[in-house]
Design an enzyme around this catalytic site. Sequence first.
Site, PDB file in Angstrom:
ATOM      1  NE  ARG A 155     127.579  -9.425  -4.034  1.00  0.00           N
ATOM      2  CZ  ARG A 155     128.548 -10.074  -3.370  1.00  0.00           C
ATOM      3  NH1 ARG A 155     129.119 -11.130  -3.924  1.00  0.00           N
ATOM      4  NH2 ARG A 155     128.961  -9.672  -2.187  1.00  0.00           N
TER       5      ARG A 155
ATOM      6  CE  LYS B 228     115.415  -6.038 -26.014  1.00  0.00           C
ATOM      7  NZ  LYS B 228     116.101  -5.280 -25.045  1.00  0.00           N
TER       8      LYS B 228
ATOM      9  CG  ASP C 104     120.800 -12.994 -27.822  1.00  0.00           C
ATOM     10  OD1 ASP C 104     119.607 -13.245 -27.578  1.00  0.00           O
ATOM     11  OD2 ASP C 104     121.325 -11.887 -27.586  1.00  0.00           O
TER      12      ASP C 104
ATOM     13  CE1 TYR D 291     120.593  -3.743 -29.090  1.00  0.00           C
ATOM     14  CE2 TYR D 291     121.764  -4.783 -27.271  1.00  0.00           C
ATOM     15  CZ  TYR D 291     121.014  -3.737 -27.781  1.00  0.00           C
ATOM     16  OH  TYR D 291     120.690  -2.692 -26.962  1.00  0.00           O
TER      17      TYR D 291
HETATM   18  C1  LIG Z   1     119.175  -9.776 -29.163  1.00  0.00           C
HETATM   19  C2  LIG Z   1     119.482  -8.980 -27.947  1.00  0.00           C
HETATM   20  N1  LIG Z   1     120.300  -9.504 -27.029  1.00  0.00           N
HETATM   21  C3  LIG Z   1     120.610  -8.819 -25.906  1.00  0.00           C
HETATM   22  C4  LIG Z   1     120.106  -7.558 -25.668  1.00  0.00           C
HETATM   23  C5  LIG Z   1     120.473  -6.823 -24.416  1.00  0.00           C
HETATM   24  O1  LIG Z   1     119.430  -6.924 -23.517  1.00  0.00           O
HETATM   25  P1  LIG Z   1     119.183  -5.879 -22.319  1.00  0.00           P
HETATM   26  O2  LIG Z   1     118.707  -4.621 -22.938  1.00  0.00           O
HETATM   27  O3  LIG Z   1     118.176  -6.583 -21.476  1.00  0.00           O
HETATM   28  O4  LIG Z   1     120.486  -5.710 -21.637  1.00  0.00           O
HETATM   29  C6  LIG Z   1     119.237  -6.986 -26.590  1.00  0.00           C
HETATM   30  C7  LIG Z   1     118.684  -5.643 -26.333  1.00  0.00           C
HETATM   31  O5  LIG Z   1     118.045  -5.049 -27.186  1.00  0.00           O
HETATM   32  C8  LIG Z   1     118.925  -7.713 -27.773  1.00  0.00           C
HETATM   33  O6  LIG Z   1     118.118  -7.194 -28.708  1.00  0.00           O
END
Ligand SMILES: Cc1ncc(COP(=O)(O)O)c(C=O)c1O
Length: 406
Positions: free
Chosen positions: A58, A210, A185, A112
């Site tokens: 951790r 992703k 992001d 998102y």
């Molecule tokens: C732009 C964006 N940020 C964050 C996330 C969250 O990622 P995770 O599914 O790996 O938790 C997503 C998930 O689809 C996303 O599209």
Amino acid sequence: MSQQWRRNTLLVHAGTPSLGGIEPTALSIYPSTTYRSHSAQALDQLMGGEVSGFSYARHGNPNVEAFVEAMRQLELAETGIATASGMAAIDAAVYATQVGPGDTVLISKDVYGASLNLVGTIWDEMGLKVVVDDFTDLNRLEQSLAEHQPRTVLLETLSNPLLKILDVPSIVDLVHRVGAQLIVDNTFTTPLVTRPLEWGADLVVHSATKYIGGHGDAMGGVVLGREEYRQRLRQYLKLRGAVLGPFEAWLLHRGLRTLGVRFEKQCFNAAYLARILDQSHQFQRVFYPLFPNHPTYAIAKRLLPPQLGGAVVTLDLGGNNKDDIFRFLDNLQLVASATTVGDIYTLCLYPIIASHRNQSPEERANMGITDSMVRVSVGLEDPEDIAADLIQAASAIHSPAKSSVE
Ligand SMILES: Cc1ncc(COP(=O)(O)O)c(C=O)c1O
């Protein structure tokens, strides 16, 4: 590896470990949760942070560190952490900005859906004041910043499903003028295309699940930023415990090495697919950031390298009939009806039952998301095959007359 290397070189080489003069091309996987110390004093120094090394998973792991180091170099960051998911990365980044009860977080309405849900539930319950606003209108954003005096601001470089590109360099200036910190992001454009820290953003987050991993087999997140964030980011991991596992770190790091070729090809496929679908008359509207009729086209042209407009195409099939869209999804043969983006396979998501399921119809309407919209994450297949599959699936349902939207 030095930062003098360009992005594609860094993608392939960054984070390569050096083990006492021997240079393995791929690091072994270290599943160990704990590490034996040769002396109590050494362990004491390690636990006290006086010397670097590994003590407990951790607190750190060699595979995770190697992956973070690669991401750090790519995003031109001074420090960073890897988390168990992209959501944990967003949560960690906000924590790193030292928000507390009564502080305001200003968030772009185009982020998102789960990020909006995080804001509306957990952060709200923690006493943060959350304001959601439209970041595409810079005058409005300036007013909103002046009115709400947020401590932290969150946005995405390329939103989905509407694929809006935000003017991050201008937003950085506005945010810093009111003394707030900007978290970007960067999941949908990847560090191959945009590096928000270079534009002055304070923290960058990724869902590494992703494009970075790319193969749909590992979940993870990353937060990167300046040195001043190191201590709080590390503290978040140690105390909240949302650490990335060594196997996932290894897979994500391996995925990163081919991000350059994958993402370039996926962007090429997306542009090509968007053009074919736009001419097919099966879709009421085709959204692609580098189409001149896209509302943020001018910003996309200014901020994105030519040909790299992201690897997502959004389609409005018209009619707003959920049953029709279900039939469209069930008709797909090659394209997978699934909820994620960024994999080497083409994936199609229906936002109202997935990413934006928890937003009310009014909230979705306010965002511009219709009941007849699907998001296509374009993979590495032949774009003609992807197009043929989407067209045959659409032609099997009611085919509306195409309207031109400027
Ligand atoms: C732009 C964006 N940020 C964050 C996330 C969250 O990622 P995770 O599914 O790996 O938790 C997503 C998930 O689809 C996303 O599209």
